[in-house]
Design a protein around this motif. Structure first.
Motif, PDB file in Angstrom:
ATOM      1  N   SER A   1       1.305  65.119  79.627  1.00  0.00           N
ATOM      2  CA  SER A   1       0.174  65.317  78.713  1.00  0.00           C
ATOM      3  C   SER A   1      -1.068  64.611  79.224  1.00  0.00           C
ATOM      4  O   SER A   1      -2.192  65.027  78.930  1.00  0.00           O
TER       5      SER A   1
ATOM      6  N   PRO B   1      -3.696  69.814  81.010  1.00  0.00           N
ATOM      7  CA  PRO B   1      -4.183  70.178  79.672  1.00  0.00           C
ATOM      8  C   PRO B   1      -3.011  70.655  78.800  1.00  0.00           C
ATOM      9  O   PRO B   1      -2.274  71.566  79.195  1.00  0.00           O
ATOM     10  N   GLY B   2      -2.829  69.996  77.666  1.00  0.00           N
ATOM     11  CA  GLY B   2      -1.716  70.367  76.784  1.00  0.00           C
ATOM     12  C   GLY B   2      -0.359  69.996  77.359  1.00  0.00           C
ATOM     13  O   GLY B   2       0.673  70.378  76.817  1.00  0.00           O
ATOM     14  N   GLY B   3      -0.365  69.261  78.458  1.00  0.00           N
ATOM     15  CA  GLY B   3       0.896  68.849  79.079  1.00  0.00           C
ATOM     16  C   GLY B   3       1.560  69.937  79.901  1.00  0.00           C
ATOM     17  O   GLY B   3       2.710  69.781  80.311  1.00  0.00           O
TER      18      GLY B   3
ATOM     19  N   PRO C   1      -0.389  77.935  79.298  1.00  0.00           N
ATOM     20  CA  PRO C   1      -0.429  77.615  77.865  1.00  0.00           C
ATOM     21  C   PRO C   1       0.817  78.029  77.082  1.00  0.00           C
ATOM     22  O   PRO C   1       1.169  77.362  76.111  1.00  0.00           O
TER      23      PRO C   1
ATOM     24  N   ALA D   1       3.428  75.433  75.956  1.00  0.00           N
ATOM     25  CA  ALA D   1       3.022  74.225  75.225  1.00  0.00           C
ATOM     26  C   ALA D   1       3.748  74.009  73.907  1.00  0.00           C
ATOM     27  O   ALA D   1       3.731  72.917  73.359  1.00  0.00           O
TER      28      ALA D   1
ATOM     29  N   ARG E   1       2.911  74.649  71.068  1.00  0.00           N
ATOM     30  CA  ARG E   1       1.991  74.247  69.999  1.00  0.00           C
ATOM     31  C   ARG E   1       2.167  75.102  68.764  1.00  0.00           C
ATOM     32  O   ARG E   1       2.118  74.604  67.645  1.00  0.00           O
TER      33      ARG E   1
ATOM     34  N   PRO F   1       6.535  69.293  70.690  1.00  0.00           N
ATOM     35  CA  PRO F   1       6.014  68.912  72.009  1.00  0.00           C
ATOM     36  C   PRO F   1       6.578  69.867  73.064  1.00  0.00           C
ATOM     37  O   PRO F   1       7.619  70.484  72.847  1.00  0.00           O
ATOM     38  N   PRO F   2       5.885  69.960  74.216  1.00  0.00           N
ATOM     39  CA  PRO F   2       6.410  70.831  75.270  1.00  0.00           C
ATOM     40  C   PRO F   2       7.800  70.372  75.703  1.00  0.00           C
ATOM     41  O   PRO F   2       8.114  69.183  75.644  1.00  0.00           O
TER      42      PRO F   2
ATOM     43  N   LEU G   1      -2.576  81.456  70.390  1.00  0.00           N
ATOM     44  CA  LEU G   1      -3.540  80.430  70.011  1.00  0.00           C
ATOM     45  C   LEU G   1      -4.612  80.980  69.079  1.00  0.00           C
ATOM     46  O   LEU G   1      -5.553  80.267  68.724  1.00  0.00           O
TER      47      LEU G   1
END
Ligand code: PMP
Length: 430
Positions: free
Chosen positions: A19, A23-25, A29, A32, A34, A39-40, A167
Motif C-alpha cells: 500500500s 496506488p491502492g496497494g 485496480p 484492490a 475495494r 484489503p487486497p 469504481l
C-alpha cells in the motif's frame, strides 16, 4: 504494525508495504478488493483450482488470473514448457520458432485470423487493432458499447467496464475531449441505437468493437440476432467489425465467440488464455487488412517483448490441451454450477439472477439478468459484497466485484462444485 505482528502475518505485512509502494496497494485496480470492503489479497501460489495467500490460507479460486488459467494454476505441462524454453534464453530480439507454432495453432482454431500479430497485452492488441481499422479505412470514429472494456488506451476508456464500472467512474481523468470525441458509445444489445449511430455518422465510422459476450460488467450474453446485426450493418457501411475476444477467445468455445455464434469478424483481439498466464495479446484478421501493418504497410505497431519465447511456450502448451472434449467439460461444470447456485439461492430466498456463457458466469444481485451495462449497474453491490465476504470466509475466492465474471477452469471438478455450492448455500442465507 509491530515486528512481532508482521511476523505473525506475512500477508498483513506485505499488504501494508504494497500500500505504501503501489496506488491502492496494487498494480491493477481490479485487484484492490475495494468494492467488497476488504484489503487486497496477496496471493503467493496457486495450483489447480486453488490459490494460497502469503500466510498459506487456501482458497478455491474463481478469479482464474482473470481468465488465462483455463487449465488451472501451474499446470505441469505448462510449467515444464516454460522451464524448457527458459533454457534457450528469453527474448532474443528476432522471430522465435514458438511465435510461428502458436500463430499457426491460433489460426487453425480461428480461421478468421488469416494473419496476426502478437503483443504483450490485450490493451496493446485492442489499441493496435483500432489504429489499423482507422488506417485501413481512412475514417476517424470507433463505435464501442457502454460497459465494454478493451484495455486502458485513451480512446477506449470512455464508458468502460471492469475497474471503471467497479469504481463507479465514467471514464478516466487524463483523456482529452478530442480523443474521447472519436469514440461513439452505444448501449450493448441495442441494434436500433447502432443503426442510428451509423445514420448520424455516415462514412465516418472505421469500426465497431464489441465483446461478443460482454464480460466486464458481469456476464451479459448477446441478444439473439445482435451480433448478426452488427455483422450486417458494418458490412453495409464498409466499416469493420472487431471482436474483442480477450476474455471469450478459447473460453466460450474452442474457436471463441465467433465459433459459438457463427460470425466472422474482420479483426479479432485476443489475450489471456493464448499466453497460458504469461503477458500476451494478439490481433489479427483479414489478410488484406493486416497487410496495412508495418513493415508491409503504413500502420505502425511494435513491441520489444512481443511474441516473447516464454509466453509462446506457455501458450503452445496450454492450447495443446484444449479440444472439443475439454470445452464440453467446461460447459458441463458451468451448467451444474449455474443450476446449483439457482437452487441454493432459491432455498435461501435470495433475489439473484445468474448469467452464464460456457465457463463464464455472474451472479447478479438483481431479480433478472441484465441486457446491458445500465441494467447491470443497478445490481445491489452491498449485497454482493456481503456474499463475497461470506464466500471468502468459507474458502471460496470470487472476483471481488459484482461486475466481473467468475472464471471456471478444467481443474474445477465434482469436489470443487460441491464445496462451492455448500459455501454459497450458507453465503446466500447470510
Ligand atoms: N479486452 C477485454 C475484453 C478485456 O477483458 C481485457 C482485460 N480484462 C482487455 C481487453 C485488456 O487486456 P490486458 O489487461 O491484457 O491489457
Amino acid at each position: 504494525m509491530t515486528p512481532a505482528a508482521a511476523h505473525a502475518s506475512r500477508q498483513a505485512d506485505l499488504v501494508a508495504r504494497a500500500s505504501d509502494l503501489f496506488p491502492g496497494g496494487v498494480n491493477s485496480p481490479v485487484r484492490a478488493f475495494r468494492a467488497v470492503g476488504r484489503p487486497p489479497l496477496v496471493l503467493a501460489s496457486g495450483s489447480g483450482a486453488r490459490v494460497r495467500d502469503a500466510d498459506g490460507a487456501e482458497y478455491l479460486d474463481y478469479i482464474g488470473a482473470w481468465g488465462p488459467a483455463i487449465l488451472g494454476h501451474a499446470h505441469p505441462a505448462v510449467v515444464e514448457a516454460v522451464r524448457a524454453a527458459a533454457l534457450d534464453g528469453f527474448a532474443l530480439g528476432a522471430t522465435s520458432p514458438g511465435e510461428v507454432y502458436l500463430g499457426e495453432t491460433i489460426r487453425a482454431v480461428m480461421p478468421s485470423m488469416e494473419m496476426l500479430r502478437f503483443t504483450a497485452s490485450g490493451t496493446e492488441a485492442a489499441m493496435s487493432a483500432l489504429r489499423l481499422a482507422r488506417g485501413a479505412t481512412g475514417r476517424p470514429l470507433i463505435v464501442k458499447f457502454a460497459g465494454g472494456y478493451h484495455g486502458h488506451s485513451d480512446g477506449l476508456l470512455v464508458d468502460a467496464g471492469s475497474g471503471i464500472a467497479t469504481l463507479s467512474i465514467p471514464g478516466s481523468a487524463g483523456v482529452t475531449a478530442a480523443v474521447a470525441a472519436d469514440t461513439v458509445v452505444v448501449p450493448y444489445n441495442d441494434a436500433p441505437a447502432v443503426a442510428a449511430t451509423f445514420a448520424a455518422h455516415r462514412g465516418r465510422i472505421a469500426a465497431v468493437i464489441v465483446e461478443p459476450v460482454a464480460a466486464n460488467v458481469g456476464v451479459v450474453p448477446p441478444a439473439p440476432g445482435f451480433l448478426e446485426g452488427l455483422r450486417e450493418i458494418t458490412a453495409a457501411h464498409d466499416a469493420l467489425l472487431v471482436f474483442d475476444e480477450v476474455i471469450t477467445g478459447f473460453r466460450v468455445a474452442h474457436g471463441g465467440a465467433q465459433a459459438r455464434y457463427g460470425i466472422r469478424p474482420d479483426l479479432t483481439v485476443l489475450g489471456k488464455i493464448i499466453g497460458g498466464g504469461m503477458p500476451v495479446g494478439a490481433y489479427g484478421g483479414r489478410r488484406d487488412l493486416m497487410e496495412h501493418v508495418a513493415p508491409l504497410g503504413g500502420v505502425y505497431q511494435a513491441g520489444t517483448l512481443s511474441g516473447h519465447p516464454l509466453t509462446m511456450a506457455a501458450g503452445i502448451a496450454t492450447l495443446a490441451l484444449l479440444d472439443a472434449d475439454r470445452y464440453a467439460a467446461l460447459e458441463a461444470y458451468g451448467a451444474a454450477l449455474e443450476a446449483g447456485l439457482r437452487s441454493v439461492a432459491a432455498s435461501a430466498g435470495a433475489e439473484v439472477s445468474i448469467a452464464r456463457v460456457g465457463a463464464l458466469l455472474t451472479v447478479f444481485f438483481r431479480p433478472d439478468a441484465p441486457r446491458d451495462a445500465a441494467e447491470a449497474l443497478t445490481a445491489d453491490r452491498d449485497a454482493f459484497a456481503r456474499f463475497f465476504g461470506a464466500m471468502l470466509d468459507a474458502g471460496v475466492l470470487l472476483p471481488p466485484s459484482q461486475f466481473e465474471a467468475w472464471f471456471i477452469s478444467l481443474a474445477h471438478g465434482d469436489a470443487e462444485l460441491a464445496a462451492t455450492l455448500d459455501a454459497a448455500a450458507r453465503a446466500f442465507r447470510a
